[in-house]
Design a protein around this motif. Structure first.
Motif, PDB file in Angstrom:
ATOM      1  N   PHE A 359       0.844  -1.189   0.000  1.00  0.00           N
ATOM      2  CA  PHE A 359       0.000   0.000   0.000  1.00  0.00           C
ATOM      3  C   PHE A 359       0.883   1.243   0.000  1.00  0.00           C
ATOM      4  O   PHE A 359       2.035   1.208   0.424  1.00  0.00           O
ATOM      5  CB  PHE A 359      -0.900   0.024   1.237  1.00  0.00           C
ATOM      6  CG  PHE A 359      -1.935  -1.064   1.272  1.00  0.00           C
ATOM      7  CD1 PHE A 359      -2.931  -1.127   0.308  1.00  0.00           C
ATOM      8  CD2 PHE A 359      -1.915  -2.032   2.274  1.00  0.00           C
ATOM      9  CE1 PHE A 359      -3.901  -2.140   0.343  1.00  0.00           C
ATOM     10  CE2 PHE A 359      -2.871  -3.036   2.318  1.00  0.00           C
ATOM     11  CZ  PHE A 359      -3.864  -3.088   1.346  1.00  0.00           C
ATOM     12  N   TRP A 360       0.312   2.358  -0.430  1.00  0.00           N
ATOM     13  CA  TRP A 360       1.048   3.623  -0.433  1.00  0.00           C
ATOM     14  C   TRP A 360       1.531   3.965   0.982  1.00  0.00           C
ATOM     15  O   TRP A 360       2.649   4.447   1.176  1.00  0.00           O
ATOM     16  CB  TRP A 360       0.158   4.746  -0.968  1.00  0.00           C
ATOM     17  CG  TRP A 360       0.868   6.029  -1.182  1.00  0.00           C
ATOM     18  CD1 TRP A 360       1.244   6.936  -0.220  1.00  0.00           C
ATOM     19  CD2 TRP A 360       1.325   6.566  -2.437  1.00  0.00           C
ATOM     20  NE1 TRP A 360       1.891   8.004  -0.800  1.00  0.00           N
ATOM     21  CE2 TRP A 360       1.952   7.806  -2.155  1.00  0.00           C
ATOM     22  CE3 TRP A 360       1.247   6.131  -3.764  1.00  0.00           C
ATOM     23  CZ2 TRP A 360       2.503   8.615  -3.166  1.00  0.00           C
ATOM     24  CZ3 TRP A 360       1.785   6.937  -4.760  1.00  0.00           C
ATOM     25  CH2 TRP A 360       2.412   8.160  -4.459  1.00  0.00           C
ATOM     26  N   GLY A 361       0.663   3.706   1.950  1.00  0.00           N
ATOM     27  CA  GLY A 361       1.040   3.978   3.332  1.00  0.00           C
ATOM     28  C   GLY A 361      -0.177   4.090   4.222  1.00  0.00           C
ATOM     29  O   GLY A 361      -1.304   3.803   3.814  1.00  0.00           O
ATOM     30  N   ILE A 362       0.076   4.534   5.449  1.00  0.00           N
ATOM     31  CA  ILE A 362      -1.023   4.719   6.403  1.00  0.00           C
ATOM     32  C   ILE A 362      -0.929   6.096   7.050  1.00  0.00           C
ATOM     33  O   ILE A 362       0.148   6.692   7.126  1.00  0.00           O
ATOM     34  CB  ILE A 362      -1.036   3.633   7.496  1.00  0.00           C
ATOM     35  CG1 ILE A 362       0.261   3.657   8.313  1.00  0.00           C
ATOM     36  CG2 ILE A 362      -1.303   2.267   6.910  1.00  0.00           C
ATOM     37  CD1 ILE A 362       0.210   2.820   9.570  1.00  0.00           C
ATOM     38  N   ASN A 363      -2.081   6.572   7.521  1.00  0.00           N
ATOM     39  CA  ASN A 363      -2.158   7.825   8.262  1.00  0.00           C
ATOM     40  C   ASN A 363      -1.904   7.569   9.746  1.00  0.00           C
ATOM     41  O   ASN A 363      -1.729   6.428  10.179  1.00  0.00           O
ATOM     42  CB  ASN A 363      -3.537   8.453   8.065  1.00  0.00           C
ATOM     43  CG  ASN A 363      -3.802   8.814   6.619  1.00  0.00           C
ATOM     44  OD1 ASN A 363      -3.097   9.634   6.028  1.00  0.00           O
ATOM     45  ND2 ASN A 363      -4.824   8.200   6.015  1.00  0.00           N
ATOM     46  N   ARG A 364      -1.924   8.645  10.513  1.00  0.00           N
ATOM     47  CA  ARG A 364      -1.676   8.541  11.952  1.00  0.00           C
ATOM     48  C   ARG A 364      -2.648   7.581  12.629  1.00  0.00           C
ATOM     49  O   ARG A 364      -2.279   6.849  13.549  1.00  0.00           O
ATOM     50  CB  ARG A 364      -1.796   9.930  12.597  1.00  0.00           C
ATOM     51  CG  ARG A 364      -1.372   9.956  14.063  1.00  0.00           C
ATOM     52  CD  ARG A 364      -1.858  11.233  14.757  1.00  0.00           C
ATOM     53  NE  ARG A 364      -1.194  12.427  14.249  1.00  0.00           N
ATOM     54  CZ  ARG A 364      -0.063  12.914  14.759  1.00  0.00           C
ATOM     55  NH1 ARG A 364       0.540  12.302  15.750  1.00  0.00           N
ATOM     56  NH2 ARG A 364       0.459  14.016  14.251  1.00  0.00           N
ATOM     57  N   ASP A 365      -3.896   7.567  12.141  1.00  0.00           N
ATOM     58  CA  ASP A 365      -4.917   6.720  12.762  1.00  0.00           C
ATOM     59  C   ASP A 365      -4.952   5.304  12.169  1.00  0.00           C
ATOM     60  O   ASP A 365      -5.895   4.546  12.414  1.00  0.00           O
ATOM     61  CB  ASP A 365      -6.295   7.376  12.639  1.00  0.00           C
ATOM     62  CG  ASP A 365      -6.741   7.521  11.176  1.00  0.00           C
ATOM     63  OD1 ASP A 365      -5.984   7.107  10.264  1.00  0.00           O
ATOM     64  OD2 ASP A 365      -7.838   8.054  10.952  1.00  0.00           O
ATOM     65  N   TYR A 366      -3.935   4.961  11.389  1.00  0.00           N
ATOM     66  CA  TYR A 366      -3.776   3.638  10.764  1.00  0.00           C
ATOM     67  C   TYR A 366      -4.746   3.386   9.617  1.00  0.00           C
ATOM     68  O   TYR A 366      -4.832   2.267   9.113  1.00  0.00           O
ATOM     69  CB  TYR A 366      -3.856   2.506  11.808  1.00  0.00           C
ATOM     70  CG  TYR A 366      -2.679   2.536  12.750  1.00  0.00           C
ATOM     71  CD1 TYR A 366      -1.473   1.927  12.404  1.00  0.00           C
ATOM     72  CD2 TYR A 366      -2.747   3.207  13.964  1.00  0.00           C
ATOM     73  CE1 TYR A 366      -0.368   1.978  13.252  1.00  0.00           C
ATOM     74  CE2 TYR A 366      -1.650   3.274  14.817  1.00  0.00           C
ATOM     75  CZ  TYR A 366      -0.466   2.652  14.456  1.00  0.00           C
ATOM     76  OH  TYR A 366       0.619   2.709  15.274  1.00  0.00           O
ATOM     77  N   SER A 367      -5.462   4.411   9.190  1.00  0.00           N
ATOM     78  CA  SER A 367      -6.256   4.261   7.967  1.00  0.00           C
ATOM     79  C   SER A 367      -5.311   4.289   6.768  1.00  0.00           C
ATOM     80  O   SER A 367      -4.248   4.928   6.803  1.00  0.00           O
ATOM     81  CB  SER A 367      -7.276   5.396   7.859  1.00  0.00           C
ATOM     82  OG  SER A 367      -6.629   6.658   7.805  1.00  0.00           O
ATOM     83  N   LEU A 368      -5.697   3.586   5.713  1.00  0.00           N
ATOM     84  CA  LEU A 368      -4.844   3.510   4.533  1.00  0.00           C
ATOM     85  C   LEU A 368      -4.877   4.814   3.749  1.00  0.00           C
ATOM     86  O   LEU A 368      -5.917   5.468   3.636  1.00  0.00           O
ATOM     87  CB  LEU A 368      -5.300   2.360   3.624  1.00  0.00           C
ATOM     88  CG  LEU A 368      -5.015   0.947   4.130  1.00  0.00           C
ATOM     89  CD1 LEU A 368      -5.714  -0.075   3.240  1.00  0.00           C
ATOM     90  CD2 LEU A 368      -3.509   0.669   4.153  1.00  0.00           C
TER      91      LEU A 368
END
Length: 396
Positions: A359-368
């Motif tokens: 995946f491209w990555g995750i945000n602080r809240d672990y959403s993709l």
């Protein structure tokens, strides 16, 4: 080899196969040739998306480098496909440069000469030459090298200018992407020019090229490495007046190992000694960007005292190599533990275990982060290279 590193090597070998399989199965464009320009977050194949030269050059490097490790003939065939398409559709036979992008039907779209793209083409072409001995690939790499030296090199102040028109005239918008500062000299481009030149030198032992690499590494040392903080300076004008920007943890840890590797290829003893020191220093300060889950944050804006609270795939890939390199240099187990923690983070949050790739990555809240699986900037280069580097380093 300890049981821990043996397990790590085994998992990375398996992951390398998964990455290569994803690109082999999902990205070949059977209608227009080469590789599809974009696969979005939901695995939709956008057949009409423009095709980037950087994407194709990185695919060329990836499958060429993978073939050297795996000896899988399919990897060599994919590399051949990438080479032939890059040469036929991106190389500008009229002005000797490289188109930034083409339309899906292979007609030119953005014809500017972004030096970053030329560098990646040299990187991929030299790796392909190493597995194929294809004389055209080496000649093309040399031609692009000559064009960079002729048009981009600054003989007065040293270093390299960012971009030009197709005809090699000055261009107003020098940026790689919308997020970058519009400046004439950037760390990112210099990093990848020296990476490309060092890879070319591995297959073409030209004394002038060696001298150019040594000078470039000295220029990077003088301007881009902040020896006090251990971080990189990112943007300058043509006279080396800095335009302060963020701390880029991903580029710090990538430069840590990559610049040392380039110094070793240059065979300059003083540079090797200096960049060994920087590799450890940069790995040390990059730890400030690590989260408790083992993931490495993207950037930090020191002016705003604000974290860019995203964990991108490529940043994690470079962390694997940079911290393992520090472990090799120091034999300090803390760096190996950082590698293991980062790999566990990647396995838990970044690997797409359903569809393949990262995946491209995750945000602080672990959403993709809902960005491309394949595209202009989403290539198999960082993650496959992390696998290859660690497989080879664990062997040694």
């Amino acid at each position: 080899m300890s049981a821990t590193t043996k397990k790590l090597k085994s998992e990375l070998s398996e992951e390398l196969d998964y990455i290569l399989n994803y690109w082999s199965i999902n990205t070949l464009d059977y209608k227009n040739g080469g590789f599809i320009g974009q696969i979005d977050y939901d695995e939709n194949h956008l057949d009409k998306a423009e095709k980037g030269s950087v994407l194709h050059a990185r695919i060329l490097w990836t499958f060429s480098a993978a073939y050297q490790e795996t000896k899988n003939e399919n990897n060599k065939e994919i590399a051949k496909r990438a080479f032939e398409f890059l040469y036929a559709n991106f190389y500008d036979t009229e002005f000797g440069g490289l188109f930034w992008s083409i339309n899906a039907d292979t007609t030119p779209k953005d014809t500017k000469n972004q030096i970053y793209a030329l560098a990646f083409a040299i990187y991929g072409l030299s790796e392909y030459y190493a597995i194929s001995q294809n004389a055209v690939a080496l000649t093309l790499a040399k031609n692009l090298y000559s064009q960079i030296q002729k048009h981009s090199y600054d003989p007065i102040n040293k270093g390299y200018l960012e971009a030009f028109t197709r005809e090699w005239e000055p261009i107003e918008d020098l940026r790689l992407s919308d997020k970058d500062a519009n400046e004439k000299k950037t760390m990112n481009t210099h990093l990848h020019i020296v990476e490309a030149y060092a890879n070319l030198y591995k297959v073409w032992k030209d004394k002038n090229l060696q001298t150019v690499i040594i000078e470039l590494l000295a220029t990077i040392e003088a301007h881009f490495i902040n020896t006090e903080t251990g971080h990189l300076r990112l943007f300058f004008d043509e006279n080396w007046i800095e335009k302060p920007d963020v701390i880029s943890y991903g580029h710090d840890i990538e430069a840590a190992w990559l610049l040392l590797q380039c110094a070793q290829i240059s065979e300059d003893k003083i540079l090797i000694e200096n960049y060994t020191k920087y590799a450890i220093q940069m790995a040390e300060v990059t730890q400030k960007g690590l989260d408790t889950d083992g993931g490495l944050w993207y950037e930090y804006d020191s002016e705003k005292d604000e974290l860019v609270a995203e964990k991108h795939w490529w940043v994690q890939a470079e962390a694997l190599i940079g911290f393992y390199n520090a472990y090799q240099l120091t034999n300090d187990e803390k760096y190996l533990n950082l590698v293991l923690a980062n790999w566990n983070f990647i396995k838990k949050y970044i690997l797409d275990t359903k569809n393949g790739e990262w995946f491209w990555g995750i945000n602080r809240d672990y959403s993709l982060i809902e960005k491309d699986k394949a595209g202009f900037w989403k290539c198999p280069y960082h993650n496959s290279r992390a696998c290859l580097e660690l497989i080879q380093r664990i062997n040694s």
